[in-house]
Scaffold this active site. Sequence first.
Site, mmCIF file in Angstrom:
data_model
loop_
_atom_site.group_PDB
_atom_site.id
_atom_site.type_symbol
_atom_site.label_atom_id
_atom_site.label_comp_id
_atom_site.label_asym_id
_atom_site.label_seq_id
_atom_site.Cartn_x
_atom_site.Cartn_y
_atom_site.Cartn_z
ATOM 1 N N GLY A 92 -16.206 -38.544 67.845
ATOM 2 C CA GLY A 92 -15.235 -37.550 67.716
ATOM 3 C C GLY A 92 -14.706 -36.743 69.253
ATOM 4 N N SER A 119 -12.548 -42.512 64.425
ATOM 5 C CA SER A 119 -12.762 -41.512 63.785
ATOM 6 C C SER A 119 -11.972 -40.686 63.006
ATOM 7 C CB SER A 119 -13.946 -40.071 65.450
ATOM 8 O OG SER A 119 -14.416 -38.655 64.668
ATOM 9 N N TYR A 142 -15.323 -39.073 57.453
ATOM 10 C CA TYR A 142 -16.641 -38.163 56.889
ATOM 11 C C TYR A 142 -16.278 -37.745 55.436
ATOM 12 C CZ TYR A 142 -18.423 -37.196 61.613
ATOM 13 O OH TYR A 142 -18.717 -37.221 62.940
ATOM 14 N N THR A 172 -20.040 -42.178 57.136
ATOM 15 C CA THR A 172 -20.607 -41.432 58.077
ATOM 16 C C THR A 172 -21.555 -39.950 56.981
ATOM 17 O OG1 THR A 172 -19.358 -41.959 60.792
ATOM 18 C CG2 THR A 172 -21.356 -39.722 59.862
ATOM 19 N N ARG A 181 -26.853 -28.144 68.727
ATOM 20 C CA ARG A 181 -26.647 -28.618 69.756
ATOM 21 C C ARG A 181 -26.451 -27.182 70.490
ATOM 22 N NH1 ARG A 181 -21.191 -32.045 67.150
ATOM 23 N NH2 ARG A 181 -23.558 -33.430 65.878
ATOM 24 N N LYS A 267 -22.648 -45.628 57.541
ATOM 25 C CA LYS A 267 -22.567 -44.915 58.405
ATOM 26 C C LYS A 267 -23.951 -44.233 58.885
ATOM 27 C CE LYS A 267 -21.514 -44.294 63.558
ATOM 28 N NZ LYS A 267 -22.092 -43.284 63.897
ATOM 29 N N HIS A 291 -26.563 -40.583 64.584
ATOM 30 C CA HIS A 291 -26.086 -39.776 65.209
ATOM 31 C C HIS A 291 -25.875 -39.873 66.665
ATOM 32 C CE1 HIS A 291 -22.556 -38.362 63.751
ATOM 33 N NE2 HIS A 291 -21.977 -37.364 64.553
ATOM 34 N N ASP A 322 -26.373 -48.296 66.408
ATOM 35 C CA ASP A 322 -25.916 -47.425 67.655
ATOM 36 C C ASP A 322 -27.129 -46.360 67.381
ATOM 37 O OD1 ASP A 322 -25.689 -45.697 66.318
ATOM 38 O OD2 ASP A 322 -23.555 -45.387 66.372
ATOM 39 N N VAL A 325 -27.970 -47.022 73.040
ATOM 40 C CA VAL A 325 -27.870 -48.297 73.659
ATOM 41 C C VAL A 325 -27.111 -49.170 75.527
ATOM 42 C CG1 VAL A 325 -26.187 -50.524 74.233
ATOM 43 C CG2 VAL A 325 -27.634 -49.761 71.750
#
Length: 403
Positions: A92, A119, A142, A172, A181, A267, A291, A322, A325
């Site tokens: 995003g 996104s 979303y 997602t 966060r 996802k 995520h 994902d 990686v």
Amino acid sequence: MSEGLRFALTARSEGPITIADYRRSARRALPAMVWAYVDGGAETGLTMADNCAAFDRWTLRSRVLTGNSGTKLDTTVAGTALSLPVFLSPTGMTGLAHWQGERAAARAAEAAGTRAVISTASSYTVEEVAEATADDHFFQLYPWTSRTTGEPLSGKFIDRARTAGYTALFVTVDVPTAGNRIGERKHGMGIPPTLTPGRALSAAVRPRWAYGFLRHQRISARMLVDERGTKAAVASARTQQNLLRPDLVWDDFGRIRDLWPGPVYIKGILDAEDACRAVDLGADGVLVSNHGGRQLDGAPAALDALPAVVDRVGSRVPVFLDGGVRRGTDVVKALALGATAVGIGRPYVYGLAARGQAGVEHVLEIFRQEIVRTLTLMGVDDVADLNRSHVQRAAARPVAPGR
């Protein structure tokens, strides 16, 4: 001059040669507030760190004198042939890292023979990205609904993406509420963002970033707010927060499946039972992801969750991954454990922050070279030949440096 010093100076003059190098370059290029958004995770960062560490829990099988060069990297995602088993996962408001944002990332993916998943919270609309690219890309949705009107927004987003030529939908499902966060909040990236003299100075001493910020103002989710600038960024962040849906259930995915005529993937799957339910309801595949460690801290690493999901649904649909990686060896390990392809998020944003589109192209080229080298050293000719016989659980050992 010693050979070691000469090598170090030469490597430095050539610029980044690993994803870790690009991470350091991105950190220097971005203000502290933006870096906290790009590189941070939820709460303690346990899951974010474990995403990377999980790859060090596996070793690669090496066979010699095979005559194989490891150059066959082709795979297929959503009916689209890719020349690299790496695609760009949705991120995003990528315009925060560099004003060129998703348009540059998508063009870089095309140049590398792969695709980007754009996104819902992109800094450019799906129409703007489509106009700037030659190939059809994928759209991430979303499944939001307005809490004030109860109006579902999924249909509107789907119609726009389909009209703009996007060929696959990634839904997602791991954001029923925003992750905690803490790092972002401590650096002022809350809602609304909090600017202090120190934070303003952190931006001012990065003139290239500041110029892009002031000149182009690509710092909001343009699918939600048809404006630019700081006020628009705050408005789009608040809008996203108000649209989160903790009450979503499997029937909601079924309705979305009915709205999209092409391939649909879920996802955010970490549990094999959820993967099975998704496929039963019409998902054409699943993307194993937490995520990037930005949601539930303490959730399993994506790679740790992959084998059970593959065992449950891998014979029916493709499984992607994902999270964590950072190297070509990581890609090879994920493919050996059953992934059809892997997505990268932070690595390409690092490249974007450091060098714009050229940086994303170079990041993808680094992955390509590392994958080819890894396969050659393993004695494997084609990524399609990889299976679990090519990996084994590692004995206890320190985490590899330089991730």
